[in-house]
Design an enzyme around this catalytic site. Structure first.
Site, PDB file in Angstrom:
ATOM      1  N   TYR A 154       0.831  -1.199   0.000  1.00  0.00           N
ATOM      2  CA  TYR A 154       0.000   0.000   0.000  1.00  0.00           C
ATOM      3  C   TYR A 154       0.867   1.252   0.000  1.00  0.00           C
ATOM      4  O   TYR A 154       0.660   2.164  -0.816  1.00  0.00           O
ATOM      5  CB  TYR A 154      -0.940   0.012   1.203  1.00  0.00           C
ATOM      6  CG  TYR A 154      -1.899   1.185   1.186  1.00  0.00           C
ATOM      7  CD1 TYR A 154      -2.856   1.300   0.189  1.00  0.00           C
ATOM      8  CD2 TYR A 154      -1.830   2.184   2.153  1.00  0.00           C
ATOM      9  CE1 TYR A 154      -3.730   2.374   0.154  1.00  0.00           C
ATOM     10  CE2 TYR A 154      -2.699   3.261   2.136  1.00  0.00           C
ATOM     11  CZ  TYR A 154      -3.653   3.356   1.135  1.00  0.00           C
ATOM     12  OH  TYR A 154      -4.515   4.434   1.101  1.00  0.00           O
ATOM     13  N   LYS A 158       1.111   4.059  -2.996  1.00  0.00           N
ATOM     14  CA  LYS A 158       0.826   5.470  -2.755  1.00  0.00           C
ATOM     15  C   LYS A 158       2.047   6.339  -3.053  1.00  0.00           C
ATOM     16  O   LYS A 158       1.919   7.478  -3.520  1.00  0.00           O
ATOM     17  CB  LYS A 158       0.353   5.669  -1.311  1.00  0.00           C
ATOM     18  CG  LYS A 158      -1.083   5.235  -1.082  1.00  0.00           C
ATOM     19  CD  LYS A 158      -2.053   6.082  -1.877  1.00  0.00           C
ATOM     20  CE  LYS A 158      -3.495   5.808  -1.590  1.00  0.00           C
ATOM     21  NZ  LYS A 158      -4.429   6.661  -2.344  1.00  0.00           N
TER      22      LYS A 158
END
Length: 359
Positions: A154, A158
């Site tokens: 994640y 990002k």
């Protein structure tokens, strides 16, 4: 000149719908909510908001929609958050899906926006661009901290998407990235459901010291920050090309936050048992091995132990100075509002957590 048009991707999701609400309440903008999903049952809709179904993974679909709606600014909040054990031990397919939605989807939004002459883009990044390095603690970290060290998919996704957005900043296309800490609030798809699932099985156990500080942000405060970023890009433009950490500004011991949530559901841990971090890490390794052998999943893992014992809080000085950001809903009030929502919605039923496309 008419009001600027603001288009929110992920506009029917958890955060996106709150951003739509905050934009509507200013009465300064025409608002469009774009999402792969229609508004879910219980999600408030507005008669003057245009709701469009579109997939950020389909570039031609995005370009067509942007051409038709002619947004002035795009708020890109759509994304995929790995839930539960997938945060730490995702399959190849899960990893590819997160990267596809969060990186390729963002690239599609940026390219389509530039193609049709959108003036700017506000991107919902995450503090995990820094804090998903689970080997380090982060105390009052600011935007000078290096990115690119995230060990989890994640944070990696990002980081890549944020770099893409900020590198696209030009005099004619202003971009800004907001890095919220852990978001919670009514309809929260991950944080509160995960903590609720601990009742009553794991609540007595304190891993490590139990004093490590963590950062959270109530969803309406996060939405307010997005509105401030939109306003900045339309006026002063001083936020263009910049990233900003945002949180509730109330670092709290992670254990204390958990206990506060549990108490709202009428549960107080009957005893407290301290488990050394090293022992918990070993138990996490065993749990991972067992789940791999039997083909199941586990909430206890080496990654979850590191997360639960890490120091993770950020400085908001830059957001306050440049955007004028100030949280309006305090942490304690936010926890009460959130848990009351879940009690009304679920009663005594378990709350399933899941990643969200359009969060």
């Amino acid at each position: 000149m008419g009001r600027p048009t603001i288009l929110v991707t992920g506009g029917t999701g958890f955060l996106g719908s709150e951003i739509v609400k905050a934009l509507v309440e200013t009465n300064d903008y025409k608002v469009i909510a774009l999402d792969i999903n229609p508004p879910s049952l219980g999600t408030k809709t507005y008669p003057h908001v245009t709701y469009i179904r579109a997939n950020i993974l389909q570039p031609s679909e995005l370009t067509k929609m942007f051409q038709e709606t002619k947004p002035t600014i795009i708020v890109h909040s759509a994304g995929l958050v790995p839930a539960g054990n997938a945060r730490y031990n995702c399959t190849k397919e899960e990893r590819e899906r997160v990267l596809e939605v969060n990186v390729s989807g963002t690239r599609n939004v940026v390219e389509a926006a530039k193609e049709v002459g959108v003036r700017g883009l506000v991107y919902t990044s995450s503090f995990t661009v820094v804090t998903d390095d689970l080997e380090e603690d982060f105390r009052n970290v600011n935007e000078s901290a290096p990115t690119g060290r995230a060990g989890l998919v994640y944070g990696q996704s990002k980081t890549a998407a944020e770099e893409l957005v900020l590198s696209s900043n030009t005099p004619s296309f202003h971009t800004v990235a907001l890095r919220p800490s852990v978001i919670f609030g009514p309809a929260d798809p991950t944080c509160i459901p995960v903590l609720h699932s601990c009742i009553p099985f794991t609540t007595p156990f304190i891993i490590g010291t139990g004093t490590n500080l963590a950062d959270f942000i109530y969803v309406s405060n996060c939405a307010d920050a997005h509105v401030l970023a939109v306003r900045n890009l339309l006026t002063a433009g001083t936020a263009a090309g910049e990233a900003f950490f945002i949180s509730n500004g109330e670092p709290v011991a992670f254990r204390d936050f958990c206990v506060a949530v549990w108490k709202e559901f009428g549960h107080v841990p009957p005893v407290q048992v301290r488990i050394p971090k090293s022992l918990a890490w070993g138990l996490g390794a065993v749990a991972e091995w067992v789940s791999w052998v039997v083909g199941g999943t586990t909430t206890l893992s080496r990654g979850s132990v590191k997360d639960a014992t890490a120091v993770r809080y950020v400085s908001m000085q830059k957001a306050r100075r440049v955007l004028g950001y100030q949280p309006r809903v305090g942490l304690s009030e936010g926890v009460k509002i959130t848990c009351e929502h879940f009690k009304r919605r679920y009663g005594s039923r378990p709350m399933a957590s899941s990643g969200e496309f359009g969060c």
